[in-house]
Every structure is written in structure tokens, then in C-alpha cells.
Write a protein that holds these residues in place. Structure first.
Motif, mmCIF file in Angstrom:
data_model
loop_
_atom_site.group_PDB
_atom_site.id
_atom_site.type_symbol
_atom_site.label_atom_id
_atom_site.label_comp_id
_atom_site.label_asym_id
_atom_site.label_seq_id
_atom_site.Cartn_x
_atom_site.Cartn_y
_atom_site.Cartn_z
ATOM 1 N N LEU A 90 0.832 -1.205 0.000
ATOM 2 C CA LEU A 90 0.000 0.000 0.000
ATOM 3 C C LEU A 90 0.863 1.250 0.000
ATOM 4 C CD1 LEU A 90 -2.834 1.286 0.239
ATOM 5 C CD2 LEU A 90 -2.590 1.097 2.734
ATOM 6 N N LEU A 91 1.925 1.254 0.829
ATOM 7 C CA LEU A 91 2.793 2.431 0.931
ATOM 8 C C LEU A 91 3.615 2.644 -0.340
ATOM 9 C CD1 LEU A 91 4.047 2.099 4.621
ATOM 10 C CD2 LEU A 91 2.340 3.690 3.713
ATOM 11 N N CYS A 92 4.029 1.560 -0.995
ATOM 12 C CA CYS A 92 4.745 1.701 -2.272
ATOM 13 C C CYS A 92 3.856 2.403 -3.294
ATOM 14 C CB CYS A 92 5.170 0.332 -2.799
ATOM 15 S SG CYS A 92 6.642 -0.353 -2.031
ATOM 16 N N GLY A 93 2.585 1.993 -3.332
ATOM 17 C CA GLY A 93 1.648 2.611 -4.266
ATOM 18 C C GLY A 93 1.368 4.059 -3.947
ATOM 19 N N SER A 97 7.962 10.058 -3.418
ATOM 20 C CA SER A 97 9.330 10.346 -3.847
ATOM 21 C C SER A 97 10.081 9.046 -4.053
ATOM 22 C CB SER A 97 10.063 11.194 -2.801
ATOM 23 O OG SER A 97 10.289 10.450 -1.616
ATOM 24 N N GLU A 98 11.228 9.150 -4.750
ATOM 25 C CA GLU A 98 12.030 7.948 -4.960
ATOM 26 C C GLU A 98 12.621 7.429 -3.651
ATOM 27 O OE1 GLU A 98 14.874 11.427 -5.621
ATOM 28 O OE2 GLU A 98 12.765 10.940 -5.953
ATOM 29 N N GLY A 99 12.963 8.349 -2.736
ATOM 30 C CA GLY A 99 13.503 7.946 -1.447
ATOM 31 C C GLY A 99 12.502 7.136 -0.646
ATOM 32 N N MET A 100 11.245 7.569 -0.650
ATOM 33 C CA MET A 100 10.205 6.833 0.062
ATOM 34 C C MET A 100 9.990 5.468 -0.576
ATOM 35 S SD MET A 100 6.209 7.876 0.693
ATOM 36 C CE MET A 100 5.051 6.688 1.422
ATOM 37 N N LEU A 101 9.971 5.412 -1.895
ATOM 38 C CA LEU A 101 9.735 4.150 -2.592
ATOM 39 C C LEU A 101 10.848 3.150 -2.296
ATOM 40 C CD1 LEU A 101 8.082 2.446 -4.540
ATOM 41 C CD2 LEU A 101 9.253 3.568 -6.449
ATOM 42 N N ILE A 102 12.107 3.591 -2.365
ATOM 43 C CA ILE A 102 13.233 2.692 -2.101
ATOM 44 C C ILE A 102 13.234 2.241 -0.646
ATOM 45 C CG2 ILE A 102 15.757 2.556 -1.957
ATOM 46 C CD1 ILE A 102 15.846 4.426 -4.415
ATOM 47 N N GLY A 103 12.973 3.176 0.276
ATOM 48 C CA GLY A 103 12.932 2.830 1.693
ATOM 49 C C GLY A 103 11.849 1.806 2.006
ATOM 50 N N VAL A 104 10.673 1.996 1.427
ATOM 51 C CA VAL A 104 9.572 1.058 1.668
ATOM 52 C C VAL A 104 9.862 -0.290 1.013
ATOM 53 C CG1 VAL A 104 7.122 0.613 1.267
ATOM 54 C CG2 VAL A 104 7.871 2.896 1.925
ATOM 55 N N ARG A 105 10.539 -0.268 -0.139
ATOM 56 C CA ARG A 105 10.911 -1.527 -0.804
ATOM 57 C C ARG A 105 11.894 -2.335 0.056
ATOM 58 N NH1 ARG A 105 9.213 -4.454 -5.073
ATOM 59 N NH2 ARG A 105 11.202 -4.505 -6.162
ATOM 60 N N ILE A 106 12.770 -1.641 0.773
ATOM 61 C CA ILE A 106 13.700 -2.336 1.673
ATOM 62 C C ILE A 106 12.916 -3.051 2.767
ATOM 63 C CG2 ILE A 106 15.494 -1.997 3.420
ATOM 64 C CD1 ILE A 106 16.585 0.279 1.659
ATOM 65 N N ILE A 107 11.939 -2.342 3.356
ATOM 66 C CA ILE A 107 11.106 -2.951 4.398
ATOM 67 C C ILE A 107 10.276 -4.083 3.811
ATOM 68 C CG2 ILE A 107 9.286 -2.522 6.106
ATOM 69 C CD1 ILE A 107 10.239 0.396 6.177
ATOM 70 N N GLN A 108 9.806 -3.898 2.588
ATOM 71 C CA GLN A 108 9.034 -4.949 1.922
ATOM 72 C C GLN A 108 9.879 -6.202 1.721
ATOM 73 O OE1 GLN A 108 7.674 -4.295 -2.259
ATOM 74 N NE2 GLN A 108 5.621 -4.524 -1.372
ATOM 75 N N GLY A 109 11.153 -6.027 1.412
ATOM 76 C CA GLY A 109 12.060 -7.160 1.277
ATOM 77 C C GLY A 109 12.218 -7.921 2.583
ATOM 78 N N ILE A 110 12.197 -7.194 3.708
ATOM 79 C CA ILE A 110 12.266 -7.843 5.019
ATOM 80 C C ILE A 110 11.036 -8.715 5.231
ATOM 81 C CG2 ILE A 110 12.292 -7.441 7.516
ATOM 82 C CD1 ILE A 110 13.845 -4.848 6.946
ATOM 83 N N GLY A 111 9.861 -8.181 4.870
ATOM 84 C CA GLY A 111 8.635 -8.984 4.955
ATOM 85 C C GLY A 111 8.699 -10.193 4.051
ATOM 86 N N GLY A 112 9.249 -10.013 2.856
ATOM 87 C CA GLY A 112 9.402 -11.130 1.932
ATOM 88 C C GLY A 112 10.318 -12.211 2.495
ATOM 89 N N ALA A 113 11.385 -11.783 3.191
ATOM 90 C CA ALA A 113 12.297 -12.747 3.825
ATOM 91 C C ALA A 113 11.577 -13.548 4.899
ATOM 92 C CB ALA A 113 13.496 -12.005 4.426
ATOM 93 N N MET A 114 10.704 -12.896 5.667
ATOM 94 C CA MET A 114 9.946 -13.587 6.716
ATOM 95 C C MET A 114 9.024 -14.641 6.099
ATOM 96 S SD MET A 114 9.022 -10.229 9.019
ATOM 97 C CE MET A 114 8.505 -11.020 10.534
ATOM 98 N N MET A 115 8.413 -14.310 4.973
ATOM 99 C CA MET A 115 7.520 -15.248 4.305
ATOM 100 C C MET A 115 8.293 -16.419 3.700
ATOM 101 S SD MET A 115 5.262 -12.196 2.583
ATOM 102 C CE MET A 115 4.644 -13.127 1.202
ATOM 103 N N TYR A 116 9.404 -16.103 3.027
ATOM 104 C CA TYR A 116 10.165 -17.156 2.343
ATOM 105 C C TYR A 116 10.863 -18.066 3.344
ATOM 106 C CZ TYR A 116 12.667 -19.388 -1.459
ATOM 107 O OH TYR A 116 13.123 -20.315 -2.361
ATOM 108 N N ALA A 117 11.313 -17.495 4.470
ATOM 109 C CA ALA A 117 12.034 -18.293 5.466
ATOM 110 C C ALA A 117 11.133 -19.293 6.169
ATOM 111 C CB ALA A 117 12.687 -17.365 6.499
#
Length: 458
Positions: A90-93, A97-117
Motif C-alpha cells: 500500500l505504501l509503495c503505491g 518520492s524515490e527515497g520513500m519508494l526505495i525505503g519502503v521496498r527495503i522494508i518490503q524485502g524484510i517482509g518477503g524474507a519472513m515469508m520465504y524463510a
């Protein structure tokens, strides 16, 4: 009231969806990058971080969350990962700014790691050994489906409703998966033992993987070489620390004492290191050398993941009846054949030959991946399922980064910083041939690594 079988089926659907989402999030955004660049006026370096940030943070956090899942409970970590991915989508959408998008994508990757692990660990835990290969094959097929659908769906959504819709469309699904997981996934009986978590080892590991993966992705730059060497040094320090830790974040003993676990993970790393860059290389070849449009290129390249998806489902079922070592080794051998075919391409190579080569690669990879995953997950006791799931995920991600790094390095050596102009075409084709030959040699070595794991556990 739902039966146990219905509960298991719903849990399988939940895990399979998350296995689809992770590659979808990492690949679909690539199609939308030109639109994002225009909206935020981004240069190529900043733009690359929108794609890379998710992959990098996922790989850095996979092993720590795998261990946390074994200590705190896989259900808890899995649900938290889905909540994070839902909120960050939701926050990516909504990014301004590009800074917000990249920062939220980093957090999204953490969530993805939790799911994949936790995903593979959950279904390995609830399904009996005689069904494990089948469900892991379905799960692996979902990964390939995500990779297959991402370019087409990403382009379709971007064209109709803009790049933000790629993220918005996932939100309602994540809400549904979170609710279903909370209701139907049974607690695995793990006690809350956060005090046993290896914070020192986790910190060293995260620094090591960050330095190694980022450095390798930027080769042959001098700073990238220094970072890569630093990453290797930190990994050696990490191994030393873990060997003397009572409750390590990564059970190094599994690699030392469990032959099947060690060589299955090594095989996975070699396989991804030798195959992931194939689509990247062929995408450049088809557009620059053959003059194909991005749409036509995508349609040609999709033949590989589609065959992967079909074969992975079949191979998963076969691995319940036959030794995964043999199936995986045959799959790796088929990949060698496909890579050798591609090592003979030229400026005049036909589309038919390329499609046949990709079908061979897809069949080999599908036959390798599901049995190999089954071999890893079946080689450890239930208390280590989280770390086993995280470890094979880390092999996948680091192998992918190494593959891209090697491809980038070779292209730089052959054509330097120049654009791929018609004058550079002969040098680029030579580079492509050599890359596929190197990848074929890597996979040939991988065949012996796969065979060296020994026979299937009882």
C-alpha cells in the motif's frame, strides 16, 4: 468444521500464494521502471535501486528470520511477513518520492524474507514425507509462475492503471492470506526463546551478505572489489563465530555433519549461479542483436519459466517415489545440454533454436529444483526446518546475484563502458557465447556436487 485435510489444503494455498508474490514483487516492477523514472526524474543508478533494494534486503534477512522462526514459531513470523508485505505494498503505491519508494521496498524485502524463510518449513512440517515432494513441487512451481506472470501482468497493469497498481492489486490478497493463516495454521509448539537468539552472529552475517552481494553486483569497479573481498572476510569470521556459539543463527554443523544438506545447498547455489543471468543475457541479445521489441522478447523468454513450472510439479511428485539425488542430477545434466546449445548462438541464430534451447533449460531446471528442495527439507529434523528453508532461499538469492555479477563483469571486459552499438555486436556475441560456456562448465561441476550428496534419507 473444516477437517484436518481441508486445513492443510488452505495452508498450502496460503504458502503457495506467498511463494508467487515474492518473485512477482521482484520482477514485475522491472517493466514499470521507465514510468517511475519519468515521474520522479530518476537516473539509471537510482532507478536500479528500486529493483535491487527488495532483492538485497530479502537475502540479508533470510537466515536470521529462519532462526527466529525456529525459536519463536513459524506461524508468527509467517503472518508478520504477510502483514509487512501488505502494508508496504500500500505504501509503495502511495509513495511521493524515490527515497520513500526505495525505503519502503527495503522494508518490503524484510517482509518477503519472513515469508520465504517460513513458507516451505510450514508445509514440510504439516505434510507427511510421502506427500512432501508433491507439495514442495507445487510451491516451487508457484515461484516460476510468479516469474512468468510478472513481466506480462506488470506491463498490463502499468499500461492500464499506472505503475502504482502493481502494488495496490496485492493488498486485498495479503489481507485474505493473513486471516486464513491466523485461522488455519496451527502453532508448531515452539516456545518463545528470544534470549537464545544469536545477535552477534546475525549482525556479522547481515554485514557480510550486504557487502558481498552489493560488491559483486557492481564489479569490476575498484570499490566493488574491495567490498566483495570484505564480504568474504566477514563470512569467514561469521563461520568462526558460529562454530563457537552455543545457539548459532546458522547451524554450521549441518554443513559439516549432514552431507545431504551440504551438497544439496551447494548444488542449488551452483545451479542459480549458472542459470539466473540467462534471461538477462538473452534479453540484451534479442533486442540489440536480433532487433526484437521488448514485448516480443518477453514472449520468447517466457517459454523457459512456463516449462519450469510444469516440470517442477511433475518432478516434485516423482521425488516422493524416487531418490531426489538422481532426479536432481539428471535435471542438472539437462541444463548443461541447454547451456551448451546456447553457447553456439550467433547473429543469425533462429528463434526456433532459441526456443528449443530455453525449453531444454526449463525442463532441466524444473527437474532439478523440486527434488533438490525436497532433499534439503527432508534432511533435517523439525527443529531446523526454518533455518533449512532460509538457507536454501539464501542459496537461491546469492546465486542469482553472483550470476548477474559474472555476466556484468564479462560484458564490461568485452565492450567496456560503451553502449551496445552495431560496431560492438561481434564482441558482444563472443561475450555471450563465452558466458554460456562458463555457465555450462559450472553446471557440469554441479552435477557431481549433486551426486556427491549420497542416498536419500530414510
Amino acid at each position: 468444521m473444516a477437517t484436518i485435510r481441508e486445513n492443510k489444503t488452505i495452508v498450502l494455498y496460503a504458502v503457495v500464494f506467498t511463494s508467487f508474490v515474492i518473485p512477482f514483487l521482484s520482477a514485475a516492477i522491472n517493466v514499470a521502471l521507465p514510468d517511475i523514472a519519468r515521474q520522479f526524474s530518476l537516473n539509471a543508478v537510482t532507478l536500479s535501486w528500486i529493483a535491487m533494494s527488495f532483492l538485497l534486503s530479502s537475502s540479508v534477512f533470510l537466515v536470521p528470520f529462519g532462526k527466529l522462526a525456529d525459536l519463536l514459531g513459524r506461524k508468527r513470523i509467517f503472518i508478520c511477513g504477510n502483514i509487512i508485505v501488505g502494508i508496504t505494498s500500500l505504501l509503495c503505491g502511495l509513495s511521493i518520492s524515490e527515497g520513500m519508494l526505495i525505503g519502503v521496498r527495503i522494508i518490503q524485502g524484510i517482509g518477503g524474507a519472513m515469508m520465504y524463510a517460513t513458507g516451505m518449513a510450514i508445509i514440510t512440517h504439516i505434510f507427511p514425507p510421502n506427500e512432501r515432494g508433491k507439495v514442495l513441487g507445487i510451491n516451487v512451481a508457484a515461484v516460476y509462475l510468479g516469474l512468468s506472470v510478472a513481466p506480462v501482468a506488470g506491463g498490463f497493469l502499468t499500461q492500464l492503471w499506472g505503475w502504482r497498481s502493481i502494488f495496490f492489486v496485492l493488498v486485498p490478497f495479503e489481507i485474505a492470506i493473513t486471516i486464513a493463516s491466523a485461522v488455519f495454521i496451527k502453532p508448531d509448539g515452539t516456545k518463545n526463546r528470544l534470549e537464545a537468539f544469536d545477535f552477534k552472529g546475525s549482525a556479522i552475517y547481515m554485514l557480510a551478505i550486504s557487502a558481498l552481494m552489493y560488491g559483486f553486483s557492481r564489479l569490476p569497479d575498484t570499490n566493488a572489489i574491495i567490498l566483495s573481498i570484505t564480504g568474504v572476510a566477514l563470512l569467514l569470521w561469521f563461520i568462526r563465530v558460529e562454530l563457537h556459539c552455543g545457539m548459532p543463527v546458522m547451524e554450521i554443523g549441518l554443513f559439516r555433519d549432514n552431507r545431504i544438506f551440504a551438497f544439496s545447498n551447494l548444488s542449488a547455489f551452483i545451479n542459480y549461479a549458472a542459470t539466473f543471468a540467462v534471461a538477462f543475457i538473452l534479453s540484451l541479445y534479442l533486442q540489440y542483436i536480433k532487433g526484437m521489441t521488448p514485448q516480443d522478447t518477453g514472449l520468447l523468454l517466457i517459454s523457459q519459466p512456463v516449462v519450469m513450472m510444469i516440470m517442477a510439479t511433475i518432478a516434485g511428485r516423482l521425488s516422493d517415489k524416487y531418490d531426489p539425488r538422481i532426479l536432481s542430477s539428471i535435471g542438472m545434466s539437462i541444463i548443461v545440454a541447454g547451456l551448451l546449445m546456447l553457447s553456439f548462438i550467433s547473429e543469425d541464430t533462429s528463434r526456433t533454436f532459441l526456443i528449443i534451447s530455453l525449453v531444454v533449460l526449463g525442463a532441466g531446471f524444473g527437474l532439478f529444483s523440486s527434488p533438490n528442495t525436497n532433499s534439503v527439507m527432508g534432511s533435517v529434523s523439525k527443529q531446523y526446518l526454518g533455518i533449512a528453508s532460509a538457507t536454501i532461499g539464501t542459496m537461491r538469492l546469492t546465486g542469482q546475484m553472483m550470476s548477474l555479477g559474472l555476466a556484468t563483469l564479462m560484458i564490461h571486459l568485452f565492450i567496456g563502458e560503451s553502449h551496445i552499438t552495431p560496431a560492438q555486436h561481434p564482441a558482444f556475441v563472443t561475450c555471450v557465447r563465452l558466458l554460456f560456456a562458463i555457465f555450462a562448465i559450472l553446471c557440469f561441476i554441479g552435477v557431481f556436487a549433486s551426486l556427491a550428496r549420497g542416498k536419500k534419507n530414510s
